[in-house]
Design a protein around this motif. Structure first.
Motif, short mmCIF file in Angstrom:
data_model
loop_
_atom_site.label_atom_id
_atom_site.label_comp_id
_atom_site.label_asym_id
_atom_site.label_seq_id
_atom_site.Cartn_x
_atom_site.Cartn_y
_atom_site.Cartn_z
N SER A 70 0.76 -1.25 0.00
CA SER A 70 0.00 0.00 0.00
C SER A 70 0.79 1.30 0.00
O SER A 70 0.27 2.31 -0.46
CB SER A 70 -0.96 0.01 1.19
N ARG A 71 2.03 1.33 0.47
CA ARG A 71 2.72 2.61 0.62
C ARG A 71 4.22 2.43 0.64
O ARG A 71 4.74 1.48 1.22
CB ARG A 71 2.26 3.28 1.91
N ALA A 72 4.92 3.39 0.03
CA ALA A 72 6.38 3.42 0.09
C ALA A 72 6.84 4.86 -0.01
O ALA A 72 6.18 5.70 -0.63
CB ALA A 72 6.98 2.60 -1.05
N VAL A 73 7.98 5.12 0.62
CA VAL A 73 8.60 6.44 0.54
C VAL A 73 10.05 6.23 0.13
O VAL A 73 10.77 5.45 0.74
CB VAL A 73 8.54 7.20 1.88
N ILE A 74 10.44 6.95 -0.92
CA ILE A 74 11.81 6.95 -1.39
C ILE A 74 12.36 8.35 -1.17
O ILE A 74 11.73 9.34 -1.57
CB ILE A 74 11.89 6.56 -2.88
N GLU A 75 13.52 8.42 -0.55
CA GLU A 75 14.11 9.72 -0.23
C GLU A 75 15.44 9.87 -0.95
O GLU A 75 16.29 8.99 -0.89
CB GLU A 75 14.31 9.86 1.27
N VAL A 76 15.59 11.02 -1.61
CA VAL A 76 16.84 11.38 -2.28
C VAL A 76 17.45 12.52 -1.48
O VAL A 76 16.89 13.63 -1.45
CB VAL A 76 16.57 11.84 -3.74
N PRO A 77 18.58 12.28 -0.80
CA PRO A 77 19.19 13.35 -0.02
C PRO A 77 19.93 14.34 -0.93
O PRO A 77 20.45 13.97 -1.98
CB PRO A 77 20.19 12.61 0.88
N ALA A 78 19.91 15.59 -0.54
CA ALA A 78 20.63 16.64 -1.24
C ALA A 78 21.16 17.61 -0.18
O ALA A 78 20.58 17.71 0.91
CB ALA A 78 19.70 17.36 -2.20
N PRO A 79 22.23 18.32 -0.46
CA PRO A 79 22.74 19.26 0.53
C PRO A 79 21.67 20.27 0.94
O PRO A 79 21.12 20.98 0.12
CB PRO A 79 23.91 19.96 -0.19
N GLY A 80 21.31 20.29 2.20
CA GLY A 80 20.34 21.23 2.73
C GLY A 80 18.89 20.90 2.45
O GLY A 80 18.00 21.69 2.75
N GLY A 107 13.38 20.91 3.72
CA GLY A 107 14.68 21.35 4.20
C GLY A 107 14.93 22.81 3.88
O GLY A 107 14.17 23.46 3.15
N GLU A 108 16.02 23.32 4.41
CA GLU A 108 16.32 24.75 4.29
C GLU A 108 16.55 25.21 2.85
O GLU A 108 16.31 26.36 2.52
CB GLU A 108 17.53 25.11 5.16
N ARG A 109 16.98 24.31 1.98
CA ARG A 109 17.21 24.67 0.58
C ARG A 109 16.12 24.11 -0.35
O ARG A 109 16.30 24.06 -1.56
CB ARG A 109 18.58 24.20 0.14
N ALA A 110 15.00 23.70 0.22
CA ALA A 110 13.92 23.08 -0.58
C ALA A 110 13.45 23.99 -1.70
O ALA A 110 13.25 23.54 -2.84
CB ALA A 110 12.75 22.70 0.32
N ALA A 111 13.27 25.26 -1.43
CA ALA A 111 12.78 26.19 -2.45
C ALA A 111 13.76 26.30 -3.62
O ALA A 111 13.33 26.37 -4.78
CB ALA A 111 12.53 27.57 -1.84
N GLU A 112 15.03 26.25 -3.31
CA GLU A 112 16.05 26.32 -4.36
C GLU A 112 15.95 25.10 -5.29
O GLU A 112 15.95 25.23 -6.51
CB GLU A 112 17.43 26.37 -3.69
N TYR A 113 15.86 23.92 -4.70
CA TYR A 113 15.75 22.70 -5.51
C TYR A 113 14.42 22.66 -6.26
O TYR A 113 14.36 22.27 -7.41
CB TYR A 113 15.90 21.45 -4.64
N ALA A 114 13.36 23.05 -5.59
CA ALA A 114 12.04 23.04 -6.22
C ALA A 114 12.02 23.99 -7.41
O ALA A 114 11.41 23.68 -8.45
CB ALA A 114 10.96 23.42 -5.21
N GLY A 115 12.67 25.13 -7.28
CA GLY A 115 12.74 26.07 -8.39
C GLY A 115 13.45 25.48 -9.59
O GLY A 115 13.04 25.69 -10.73
N ALA A 116 14.49 24.71 -9.34
CA ALA A 116 15.27 24.13 -10.42
C ALA A 116 14.59 22.90 -11.03
O ALA A 116 14.68 22.67 -12.24
CB ALA A 116 16.66 23.75 -9.91
N MET A 117 13.89 22.12 -10.22
CA MET A 117 13.36 20.84 -10.70
C MET A 117 11.85 20.68 -10.55
O MET A 117 11.27 19.77 -11.15
CB MET A 117 14.03 19.69 -9.94
N GLY A 118 11.22 21.52 -9.77
CA GLY A 118 9.81 21.34 -9.45
C GLY A 118 8.89 21.31 -10.65
O GLY A 118 8.04 20.43 -10.77
N GLU A 119 9.04 22.27 -11.55
CA GLU A 119 8.14 22.31 -12.71
C GLU A 119 8.36 21.14 -13.64
O GLU A 119 7.42 20.61 -14.23
CB GLU A 119 8.27 23.64 -13.44
N GLU A 120 9.61 20.69 -13.76
CA GLU A 120 9.90 19.51 -14.58
C GLU A 120 9.21 18.27 -13.98
O GLU A 120 8.61 17.47 -14.70
CB GLU A 120 11.41 19.30 -14.66
#
Length: 144
Positions: A70-80, A107-120
């Motif tokens: 029923s459920r799984a979580v996969i986590e990709v670590p990134a700096p911050g 995380g503290e840099r989530a917005a930065e990563y989301a900006g780069a990859m979120g729309e993709e």
């Protein structure tokens, strides 16, 4: 934090959908941007994996939760930050499964990563889910 969620109903039962999806070698057959995906053991919490995108270096990840079927979580670590793919498999009746993928940057840099990859990620998720369901249906039909 940034998040996006998409669901798709597939024409296979939940147990089959779970087995197909947790066999990470199938990921390359479903997603043309993936050259290969590997897991260091059974699909279970704590397992570590690697996905090799075409034209890029390998991406390491780990399974942080796995509750078959029923459920799984996969986590990709990134700096911050961390990128989480939260998958759920629900019985939709009639031998069908509703699969939902929730994508979360934290995380503290989530917005930065989301900006780069979120729309993709947001743009690609619906097509990826359709492709996943089509591959599952084709495999199920070949086994019948």
């Amino acid at each position: 934090m940034w998040e996006f969620q998409h669901s798709h109903e597939c024409g296979v039962g939940r147990e089959f959908a779970w087995r197909f999806w947790t066999e990470v070698g199938n990921w390359a057959a479903v997603d043309p941007s993936v050259e290969r995906a590997e897991l260091d053991g059974p699909f279970a919490a704590g397992a570590k994996g690697t996905t090799k995108p075409r034209g890029a270096g390998p991406v390491s990840w780990r399974v942080t939760e796995a509750e078959a079927p029923s459920r799984a979580v996969i986590e990709v670590p990134a700096p911050g930050a961390s990128l989480k793919f939260i998958w759920s498999f629900e019985d939709a009746g009639g031998g069908r499964t509703l699969i939902t993928q929730r994508i979360v940057f934290e995380g503290e840099r989530a917005a930065e990563y989301a900006g780069a990859m979120g729309e993709e990620l947001r743009a690609g998720a619906p097509a990826g889910m359709r492709s996943l369901c089509a591959a599952m249906s084709a495999r199920a039909a070949s086994l019948s």
